[in-house]
Design an enzyme around this catalytic site. Structure first.
Site, PDB file in Angstrom:
ATOM      1  CB  CYS A   1       2.785  -4.895  -1.187  1.00 25.32           C
ATOM      2  SG  CYS A   1       2.479  -4.825   0.589  1.00 25.32           S
TER       3      CYS A   1
ATOM      4  CG  HIS B   1      -0.895  -1.776  -4.810  1.00 26.79           C
ATOM      5  ND1 HIS B   1      -0.387  -3.048  -4.757  1.00 26.79           N
ATOM      6  CD2 HIS B   1      -0.634  -1.213  -3.594  1.00 26.79           C
ATOM      7  CE1 HIS B   1       0.162  -3.264  -3.567  1.00 26.79           C
ATOM      8  NE2 HIS B   1       0.024  -2.164  -2.845  1.00 26.79           N
TER       9      HIS B   1
ATOM     10  CD  GLU C   1      -3.066   1.782  -7.885  1.00 26.29           C
ATOM     11  OE1 GLU C   1      -2.722   0.948  -8.753  1.00 26.29           O
ATOM     12  OE2 GLU C   1      -3.628   1.446  -6.818  1.00 26.29           O
TER      13      GLU C   1
ATOM     14  CE  LYS D   1      -3.335  -5.468  -2.961  1.00 23.93           C
ATOM     15  NZ  LYS D   1      -3.026  -5.254  -4.380  1.00 23.93           N
TER      16      LYS D   1
ATOM     17  CG  HIS E   1      -2.471  -6.219   0.484  1.00 27.13           C
ATOM     18  ND1 HIS E   1      -1.562  -6.882  -0.301  1.00 27.13           N
ATOM     19  CD2 HIS E   1      -1.967  -4.942   0.636  1.00 27.13           C
ATOM     20  CE1 HIS E   1      -0.571  -6.077  -0.620  1.00 27.13           C
ATOM     21  NE2 HIS E   1      -0.787  -4.894  -0.068  1.00 27.13           N
TER      22      HIS E   1
ATOM     23  CG  PHE F   1       5.065  -1.023   3.836  1.00 28.98           C
ATOM     24  CD1 PHE F   1       4.053  -0.252   3.315  1.00 28.98           C
ATOM     25  CD2 PHE F   1       4.837  -1.661   5.049  1.00 28.98           C
ATOM     26  CE1 PHE F   1       2.834  -0.101   3.976  1.00 28.98           C
ATOM     27  CE2 PHE F   1       3.636  -1.526   5.726  1.00 28.98           C
ATOM     28  CZ  PHE F   1       2.625  -0.750   5.184  1.00 28.98           C
TER      29      PHE F   1
END
Length: 417
Positions: free
Chosen positions: A167, A307, A318, A339, A344, A403
């Site tokens: 991502c 994010h 975050e 998002k 996403h 990830f």
């Protein structure tokens, strides 16, 4: 090259293909209006799936952009990149016939590549045998084909690469492009990301990880970053492309300039396959690095494009990362998650969010985080809930976390001639 000799880098072109707008301007207006792109999945039968919702493209038909022969040879993610790339290049006004094409390159981040093609051809193999597998399987599925085909489409022969960091892919692509131009290895770069992962296997895989929202009855409320009742992210699809350019090159041809890119930070968690590091320390290091690279202090940043996935762990960590970097100023900085409206976009997420961040800096308008209804005491920052806000934004950063522990932040500045 010393820091004093580094080139200034500006944004001269934008392109976007998203669930709430099929070009950069429509996408931006959709964000400001709080338009929601999430709905039931229509691409395949989701009867047996725990999560049956996604943010699909609307009113997009590949036949409006490509002939049937081209469509047959490319996976969706590559086509998305070309559509957004064409827009960004046209928007930039770069005349390829007059440009040094050996010094204009392409870097496009892709997290998963041709998942749909792989799924389709595995079924062909199992049902009909090896001889019936498409000869286009390999070039359609490999993630680097987006950057390869965009360079072919636009005729660009400069640095060409593909970033695959889940991502964080497209934010890395933008950051790496920035550095190539800054140190003089290119005069312009077409960069960003593309992804098409609303497929049976991808939705099943992410769903069985319990990463996806199961808010199937009210899909428009499913993506709710920083809200106490968030239950997972919603898959999106599309592409975002930026044209970055050496400021001298841009000025020489009289280009319009949206913003300046001034900082890039990246780090690794070395912690877990999917979970962020404790206290969000990896993301904090990426933010600090980008801010330091820009030569500013955290107090000078007015806005963070978060994010903000709408997963319990990501949003909490975050928030902690922002607090670690901004200290007492964390309560003053605005942040929001695109998002909440577009889902996403995996490898393309950072790029479409970078387009929004550039627009925020240019227009002094901060898009909201929609679906924010129930405050979470662990996510207690100003997430610009539900309604866009007019505010002076000189510096803004955009975060991406992937990830594997990939963290990336880029910093934009309002353009001052």
């Amino acid at each position: 090259m010393s820091s004093k000799e580094m080139k200034r880098v500006v944004v001269t072109g934008l392109g976007a293909l998203t669930p709430i707008g099929n070009n950069a301007d429509d996408y931006w207006q959709g964000l400001l209006a709080g338009r929601n792109g999430v709905g039931p999945i229509t691409y395949f039968d989701t009867t047996d799936y725990d999560s049956r919702i996604a943010a699909q493209l609307k009113d997009y038909n590949p036949e409006n952009h490509f002939d049937r022969k081209e469509i047959r040879k490319m996976d969706n993610f590559t086509r998305y990149a070309i559509v957004a790339g064409r827009e960004a290049m046209k928007d930039s006004g770069l005349d390829i016939a007059k440009a040094d094409i050996n010094r204009i390159g392409v870097i496009i981040g892709v997290g998963m590549g041709g998942v749909a093609t792989i799924e389709e051809q595995v079924l062909v193999l199992m049902k009909k045998g090896a001889k019936r597998v498409s000869p286009f399987l390999i070039p359609k599925m490999i993630p680097n084909m987006a950057s390869g085909m965009v360079s072919i489409e636009l005729g660009l022969k400069g640095p060409n690469s593909c970033i695959c960091t889940a991502c964080a892919s497209s934010t890395h692509a933008i950051g790496d492009s920035f550095k190539l131009i800054q140190r003089g290895d290119a005069v312009a770069m077409v960069c960003g990301g593309a992804e098409s992962t609303i497929t049976p296997v991808a939705i099943a895989g992410f769903g069985n990880m319990q990463a996806l929202s199961r808010h199937n009855d009210e899909p428009h409320k499913a993506s709710r970053p920083f809200d106490a009742n968030r239950d997972g992210f919603v898959m999106g699809e599309g592409s975002g492309i930026l044209v970055l350019e050496d400021i001298d090159h841009a000025r020489a041809r009289g280009a319009k300039i949206y913003a300046e890119i001034v900082g890039y930070g990246l780090s690794g968690d070395a912690f877990h396959m999917t979970a962020p590091a404790a206290m969000g320390e990896g993301g904090a290091r990426a933010m600090k690095m980008a801010i330091d690279d820009a030569g500013i202090t955290p107090a000078e940043v007015q806005y963070i494009n978060a994010h903000g996935t709408s997963t319990s762990l990501n949003d909490k960590l975050e928030t902690l990362a922002i607090k670690a970097v901004f200290g007492d100023d964390a309560q003053k900085v605005m942040l929001s998650s695109n998002k909440s409206m577009i889902g996403h976009l995996i490898g393309a997420a950072g790029a479409v969010e970078a387009v929004a961040t550039v627009k925020t800096v240019q227009n002094n308008m901060v898009p909201p985080t929609i679906n924010y209804e129930t405050p979470d005491p662990e996510c207690d920052l100003d997430c610009v809930p539900n309604v866009a806000r007019q505010a002076e934004v000189t510096y803004a950063i955009s975060n991406s976390l992937g990830f594997g522990g990939h963290n990336c932040t880029i910093c934009f500045k309002k353009f001052i001639a």
